[in-house]
Enzyme design. Structure first.
Site, mmCIF file in Angstrom:
data_model
loop_
_atom_site.group_PDB
_atom_site.id
_atom_site.type_symbol
_atom_site.label_atom_id
_atom_site.label_comp_id
_atom_site.label_asym_id
_atom_site.label_seq_id
_atom_site.Cartn_x
_atom_site.Cartn_y
_atom_site.Cartn_z
ATOM 1 N N ARG A 76 65.148 45.665 -0.450
ATOM 2 C CA ARG A 76 64.538 46.400 -1.547
ATOM 3 C C ARG A 76 63.204 45.725 -1.869
ATOM 4 N NH1 ARG A 76 65.782 45.958 -7.888
ATOM 5 N NH2 ARG A 76 64.475 47.692 -8.582
ATOM 6 N N GLU A 130 72.091 51.566 -4.581
ATOM 7 C CA GLU A 130 70.784 51.346 -3.951
ATOM 8 C C GLU A 130 70.964 50.722 -2.568
ATOM 9 O OE1 GLU A 130 69.851 49.269 -7.640
ATOM 10 O OE2 GLU A 130 67.793 49.973 -7.458
ATOM 11 N N ARG A 141 62.033 43.636 -21.430
ATOM 12 C CA ARG A 141 60.723 44.310 -21.422
ATOM 13 C C ARG A 141 60.624 45.320 -22.559
ATOM 14 N NH1 ARG A 141 61.201 45.979 -15.233
ATOM 15 N NH2 ARG A 141 62.899 44.480 -15.098
ATOM 16 N N HIS A 169 62.528 52.032 -9.294
ATOM 17 C CA HIS A 169 63.947 52.390 -9.153
ATOM 18 C C HIS A 169 64.096 53.690 -8.345
ATOM 19 C CE1 HIS A 169 64.506 50.227 -13.249
ATOM 20 N NE2 HIS A 169 64.962 49.418 -12.320
ATOM 21 N N ASN A 206 69.018 43.071 -2.060
ATOM 22 C CA ASN A 206 68.364 43.645 -3.243
ATOM 23 C C ASN A 206 68.056 42.475 -4.169
ATOM 24 O OD1 ASN A 206 67.728 44.829 -5.701
ATOM 25 N ND2 ASN A 206 69.429 46.290 -5.666
HETATM 26 C C1 LIG Z 1 61.807 47.835 -11.091
HETATM 27 C C2 LIG Z 1 62.823 47.175 -11.943
HETATM 28 O O1 LIG Z 1 62.710 47.167 -13.145
HETATM 29 O O2 LIG Z 1 63.893 46.630 -11.307
HETATM 30 P P1 LIG Z 1 65.125 45.841 -11.992
HETATM 31 O O3 LIG Z 1 65.819 46.805 -12.871
HETATM 32 O O4 LIG Z 1 65.952 45.402 -10.809
HETATM 33 O O5 LIG Z 1 64.536 44.683 -12.774
HETATM 34 MG MG LIG Z 2 69.064 47.200 -10.483
#
Ligand SMILES: CC(=O)OP(=O)(O)O
Ligand SMILES: [Mg+2]
Ligand SMILES: Nc1ncnc2c1ncn2[C@@H]1O[C@H](COP(=O)(O)OP(=O)(O)O)[C@@H](O)[C@H]1O
Length: 408
Positions: free
Chosen positions: A93, A392, A243, A182, A11
């Protein structure tokens, strides 16, 4: 076909690689671990061998390739050589599968090229996923490599949830739609939540809140995803570590036209320098909770913005589902940050939602209910609030093994 019964799952996240070696005969973990802070000056590898003592090694991992080579070394040191005939497949993943990949998929050069084509819509993730596949293929070229996509669980979303309200021709030409991410976690956790309730997944409606570095919410009705918070890319929706989540698209035009930032600079700003990090300088919820407790106003505001967004999504998905049987908190923040769970559900008794402070404060790695046994809801049906650890890697291993064993 290999007679092996073990699956190695990789992952590869934005700055980390989690891995597990699982024996599918009984689902037992042969080894697991995590490499974090890849690309930073001080990296860390934590490896847990079969039934043994965790080993930690502090060293720099310049890229994902270096991290995976170190993982192979750790496994070999435990006699779990990647050359072993017991290995049946390596499961990966992969975050963005676009419109094409709706099922676990055997990796070929052509599949890899398609995953590469999707990099612009998963710039933090697909490059790492590709590196993981390439390194694994080089280590075991004879072994099936199976890609399991974050987007797959969401591909059945109704069209009204998947569409943006923009010109249809433009949207179709550029495949601009809401994909969601996710998905492996949302699928696993929604099923595990149904199990916790003692019900069939087909009978229950669940809001899953996957709160890790990236974060997303989903509304799962009878086992099918009907809405999720991430969109074309993993940027939309909740406030995350780095983000922004939802912003008015007008912010982008404004920063470009008035602020003079290039599109690449805005991309970097919203994906890597926003969210909790942008609000208070830290992206780790542990730090934010610690600073808030010490009275740090920036950390407190970051926490409040994060939780406010989460509450908006809980309310929205309540309306989308009409009837909610359970809300499940999962991933690093969801499983560990009791103050986030408490604040996100506070004052919602009239919706049948509440968290019991004593149950919420219990630390455990098991799925557990944290809503009170008795609750005055004013007539609203009671919602079970639960902490449901995600896995996951196990879900990816199951799907990868099913593909190599049965071709399905
Ligand atoms: C799609 C995504 O945001 O994955 P991660 O939480 O692993 O950054
Ligand atoms: Mg994660
Ligand atoms: N004990 C804890 N309390 C609060 N937050 C935590 C705790 N442990 C981990 N976290 C949060 O979980 C986040 C990582 O979640 P995780 O699901 O492992 O992320 P990802 O898989 O996206 O890398 C960290 O950034 C941290 O903020």
């Amino acid at each position: 076909m290999s007679e092996g019964t073990r699956v190695l799952v990789l992952n590869a996240g934005s700055s980390s690689v989690k891995y597990q070696l699982i024996d599918m005969l009984d689902g037992s973990r042969q080894a697991s671990g995590l490499v974090e802070r890849i690309g930073e000056p001080a990296g860390r590898l934590v490896h847990t061998p079969p039934g043994g003592q965790r080993r930690e090694s502090l060293q720099a991992f310049p890229d994902h390739g270096a991290a995976l080579k170190a993982v192979a070394g750790e496994l070999a040191a435990d006699g779990l050589d990647l050359d072993s005939p017991e290995l049946a497949a390596i499961g990966h993943r992969v975050v963005h599968g676009g419109l094409r990949f709706t099922e676990p998929t055997l990796v070929t050069d052509e599949v890899l090229a398609e995953i590469r084509r999707l990099i612009p819509v998963a710039p933090l993730h697909n490059p790492a996923n590709i590196t993981g596949i390439e390194v694994a293929r080089a280590l075991r070229p004879d072994l099936p490599q199976v890609a399991v996509f974050d987007t797959a669980f969401h591909t059945g979303m109704p069209e009204h949830a998947a569409r943006y309200a923009i010109d249809r021709q433009v949207a179709d030409e550029h495949r601009v739609r809401r994909y969601g991410f996710h998905g492996t976690s949302h699928q696993y956790v929604s099923r595990a939540t149904a199990r916790l309730l003692g019900k069939d997944p087909a009978e229950v409606n669940v809001i899953v809140l996957h709160l890790g570095n990236g974060g997303s919410a989903s509304a799962v009705a009878g086992g099918r995803c009907v809405e999720t918070s991430m969109g074309l890319t993993p940027l939309e929706g909740l406030v995350m570590g780095t983000r922004s989540g939802d912003v008015d698209a007008g912010v982008v035009f404004h920063l470009h036209r008035v602020g003079g930032l290039s599109v690449d600079e805005i991309d970097d700003l919203l994906n890597r320098r926003s969210g909790l990090l942008g609000l208070c300088g830290d992206n780790d919820m542990r730090e934010i909770l610690r600073r808030s407790e010490e009275g740090d106003a920036d950390a407190r505001l970051a926490f409040e913005v994060y939780v406010h967004r989460l509450r908006k999504y809980i309310g929205a998905y309540y309306a989308v589902l009409g009837r909610v049987d359970a809300i499940a908190f999962t991933a690093g923040v969801g499983e560990n940050a009791a103050p986030v769970r408490a604040a996100a559900t506070a004052g919602l008794e009239a919706l049948g939602i509440a968290v019991d402070p004593a149950l919420n404060s219990i630390r455990s790695d098991r799925a557990r209910v944290i809503s009170p046994e008795f609750l005055r809801t004013g007539g609203a049906p009671r919602v079970t609030v639960a902490v449901v650890p995600t896995d996951e890697e196990l879900e990816i291993a199951r799907q990868a093994f099913a593909l190599v064993r049965t071709g399905a």
